[in-house]
Design a protein around this motif. Structure first.
Motif, PDB file in Angstrom:
ATOM      1  N   LYS A  35       0.816  -1.213   0.000  1.00  0.00           N
ATOM      2  CA  LYS A  35       0.000   0.000   0.000  1.00  0.00           C
ATOM      3  C   LYS A  35       0.856   1.273   0.000  1.00  0.00           C
ATOM      4  O   LYS A  35       0.634   2.177  -0.802  1.00  0.00           O
ATOM      5  N   GLY A  36       1.855   1.327   0.845  1.00  0.00           N
ATOM      6  CA  GLY A  36       2.605   2.568   1.023  1.00  0.00           C
ATOM      7  C   GLY A  36       3.930   2.645   0.269  1.00  0.00           C
ATOM      8  O   GLY A  36       4.476   3.730   0.089  1.00  0.00           O
ATOM      9  N   TYR A  37       4.442   1.488  -0.139  1.00  0.00           N
ATOM     10  CA  TYR A  37       5.754   1.447  -0.794  1.00  0.00           C
ATOM     11  C   TYR A  37       5.676   0.518  -2.014  1.00  0.00           C
ATOM     12  O   TYR A  37       6.490  -0.405  -2.168  1.00  0.00           O
ATOM     13  N   ILE A  67      15.158   5.078  -3.976  1.00  0.00           N
ATOM     14  CA  ILE A  67      14.245   6.226  -4.099  1.00  0.00           C
ATOM     15  C   ILE A  67      13.357   6.365  -2.860  1.00  0.00           C
ATOM     16  O   ILE A  67      12.718   7.400  -2.681  1.00  0.00           O
ATOM     17  N   LEU A  68      13.325   5.338  -2.042  1.00  0.00           N
ATOM     18  CA  LEU A  68      12.552   5.443  -0.797  1.00  0.00           C
ATOM     19  C   LEU A  68      13.407   6.022   0.342  1.00  0.00           C
ATOM     20  O   LEU A  68      12.933   6.132   1.482  1.00  0.00           O
ATOM     21  N   GLY A  85       3.499   8.818  -0.556  1.00  0.00           N
ATOM     22  CA  GLY A  85       2.366   8.919  -1.475  1.00  0.00           C
ATOM     23  C   GLY A  85       2.827   8.881  -2.917  1.00  0.00           C
ATOM     24  O   GLY A  85       3.916   8.387  -3.220  1.00  0.00           O
ATOM     25  N   GLY A  86       2.026   9.466  -3.827  1.00  0.00           N
ATOM     26  CA  GLY A  86       2.380   9.468  -5.246  1.00  0.00           C
ATOM     27  C   GLY A  86       2.095   8.130  -5.904  1.00  0.00           C
ATOM     28  O   GLY A  86       1.668   7.171  -5.256  1.00  0.00           O
ATOM     29  N   ILE A 128       8.709   7.362  -8.281  1.00  0.00           N
ATOM     30  CA  ILE A 128       7.526   7.810  -7.540  1.00  0.00           C
ATOM     31  C   ILE A 128       7.189   9.179  -8.113  1.00  0.00           C
ATOM     32  O   ILE A 128       8.050  10.071  -8.131  1.00  0.00           O
ATOM     33  N   LEU A 129       5.980   9.330  -8.610  1.00  0.00           N
ATOM     34  CA  LEU A 129       5.612  10.602  -9.240  1.00  0.00           C
ATOM     35  C   LEU A 129       4.377  11.176  -8.548  1.00  0.00           C
ATOM     36  O   LEU A 129       3.405  10.463  -8.282  1.00  0.00           O
ATOM     37  N   HIS A 130       4.443  12.485  -8.281  1.00  0.00           N
ATOM     38  CA  HIS A 130       3.321  13.163  -7.631  1.00  0.00           C
ATOM     39  C   HIS A 130       2.513  13.946  -8.659  1.00  0.00           C
ATOM     40  O   HIS A 130       3.010  14.277  -9.738  1.00  0.00           O
TER      41      HIS A 130
END
Lengths: 210, 334
Positions: free
Chosen positions: B86-88, B171-172, B223-224, B247-249
């Protein structure tokens, strides 16, 4: 990370030591000479195979695969590449499929191992075995025990909701599709190329594909 | 395989002490890479310290809303963890793009970070390799280089780091928690964990002798839309030629890192800065890609990796911008 010089030294030391061991080996078998750094190290290990408790004293180098085949004479599990690339050695340990060639037997103290011999017998085939026969899921058959052990675990993984590389929405439970089976079975190589029949066999046992 | 003694460690510090004291000792966890290398006598430990009993196999929430992933958490379990999915999502995706089901069931989080290169010359003990024997020379340079690095290489080594998971962790902004033989602990930022080859390609990480990874921490979810795209010779069960984690916002800002092109996951925050304030579209993505790839140096057979990486970056970011499902079976980008 050890010092590079140490690595270098140990490599040279090891070469020298192993040369010495060649001459010692003969003596060791008869005279029970004191262990040298390169002498086999023996360790006792106990685990359960197909419901039976087995106790073995093994050279630490023995893989689970060699313990099964050479020590317990369970030759249904096959040695293909011996490097984790082909999947012929797949067995189920504590409910999970693994490459038995890439794990040491001594690391499985107390574990429950299931091999192809534990899934079915010639008189009482496991449903996957029967389906592989029905759908011609093999030609030479060498990869088949690994394919079937892997397939059994794959169906359990999907049931448990473990996602895969082809699962469209990983926040939801995966569906039982042909793409899922093909992706999840990619660690089992079939040189005869019976893949489409293997997928059909597994799909039938799963109760049909979505 | 050379003979070795085998022991089970009972505490992380004891394990670290045992390995620090003996330069021929190695930790063993999943063993899927180490045993392969031992069979080929590329690794020849005389002593194996089994760390599987150290109870480092939990995924726990941290106080700042992130996760602490035990060093021994298997790749399958990490990819399947509901909080990670869900988060990663990029981490789940990267893990699931790697290896096979059998290997992911054994391979651990720490072991994945510490796996060695799959450079064929590293594996061929008949050929000189600076990783195997410092100073021996590099057979890849001047050899067959299709799979080799194009970024951060040196005259001593052009090998790549093979991990998918590490690219997502980069990237995390993950942290690598360790314990040393004296019991001291520290957290190494993932950006500093893997080293570039330089003149010492045999030193691959920031770890000191005997230092044991105990966990990997993730900050709280950012998020993203998360995406991991892996380009390889087979649709499954192959190492990356190029891989992209992103990861794109919605506002166009984002993060992007490459796998399969360097001795470590390749990320450049300057490339990300050009995304900020831009319309999330191929033009801006291409500019970011050009910055990420600007110092690339190619060898005899891997020049294709630069345009491949550029296109893979644009594609992956476009997929993320459009929230196209991230599966290989979907070939068109909506």
């Amino acid at each position: 990370m050890p010092n590079p010089q140490d690595l270098n030294m140990s490599r040279r030391d090891l070469m020298a030591a192993s040369a010495a061991t060649v001459t010692l080996a003969g003596a060791a078998s008869t005279a029970n000479a004191a262990p040298t750094p390169d002498a086999p190290s023996l360790v006792k290990v106990a685990f359960e195979v197909n419901g039976d408790k087995r106790v073995l004293t093994l050279d630490t180098r023995t893989t689970l695969l060699d313990a099964l085949r050479e020590h317990l004479k369970l030759t249904g599990t096959k040695k293909g590449c011996d490097h984790g690339q082909c999947g012929a050695c797949t067995v189920i340990v504590d409910g999970r499929r693994i490459n038995s060639c890439l794990t040491l037997a001594v690391m499985h103290e107390g574990d429950k191992v299931t091999t192809i011999e534990g899934l079915g017998t010639p008189d009482k085939l496991h449903p996957l075995q029967a389906a592989f026969v029905k759908h011609d899921g093999y030609q030479c058959g060498y990869c088949t025990p690994g394919q079937i052990c892997s397939a059994k675990a794959v169906l359990d993984e999907i049931k448990a909701g473990v996602p895969s590389h082809v699962t469209q929405d990983i926040t939801k439970d995966p569906k039982l599709t042909e793409a899922e089976l093909r992706e999840r079975m990619s660690g089992n190589i079939c040189r005869c190329g019976a893949y489409s029949n293997i997928v059909e066999a597994i799909g039938e046992v799963a109760g049909g594909l979505a | 395989m050379r003979a070795f003694t085998y022991e089970r460690a009972t505490t992380p510090a004891d394990a670290a002490t045992a390995v620090a004291r003996d330069p021929t000792a190695r930790f063993i966890a999943g063993g899927t890479n180490l045993l392969d290398l031992m069979k080929l006598e590329i690794e020849t430990p005389r002593r194996l310290v089994d760390v599987n009993g150290l109870k480092l196999d939990k995924i726990e929430p941290t106080q700042d809303g992130g996760l602490r992933i035990g060093a021994l958490v298997r790749n399958t379990d990490l990819a399947a963890d509901k909080r990670v999915r869900k988060g990663y999502g990029v981490l789940s995706r990267a893990l699931l793009a790697g290896a096979s089901g059998q290997l992911r069931n054994k391979a651990t989080t720490a072991g994945n970070l510490l796996q060695r290169t799959r450079c064929p010359y590293f594996y061929d003990t008949n050929m000189p390799c600076n990783k195997r024997t410092p100073g021996a020379g590099c057979s890849a340079i001047g050899g067959f280089t299709r799979g080799h690095a194009v970024l951060g290489t040196s005259e001593a080594c052009i090998a790549t780091h093979p991990s998918d998971m590490a690219v997502a962790m980069r990237i995390l902004d993950a942290g690598v928690e360790t314990v040393r033989p004296d019991g001291a602990t520290r957290t190494i930022p993932i950006a500093e964990f893997h080293r570039l080859p330089g003149a010492t390609p045999h030193i691959e990480t920031a770890l000191t002798a005997g230092e044991l990874i105990t966990a990997v921490t993730l900050p709280k979810p950012v998020g993203g839309v998360h995406a991991y795209h892996k380009v390889r010779d087979r649709a499954s069960y192959a190492f990356a030629l190029v891989s992209v984690a992103t990861i794109l916002h919605k506002d166009g800002s984002g993060r992007v890192a490459l796998g399969g092109v360097a001795h470590k996951p390749w990320r450049n925050e300057t490339a990300e800065s050009v995304l900020r304030g831009q319309v999330p579209a191929p033009q801006a993505f291409g500019r970011a890609a050009d910055i990420l790839l600007q110092d690339a140096k190619t060898y005899a057979h891997n020049a294709f990796k630069i345009p491949l990486a550029r296109r893979a970056i644009v594609r992956t970011l476009t997929q993320a911008a459009n929230a196209t499902p991230q599966i290989q079976a979907i070939k068109t980008i909506r």
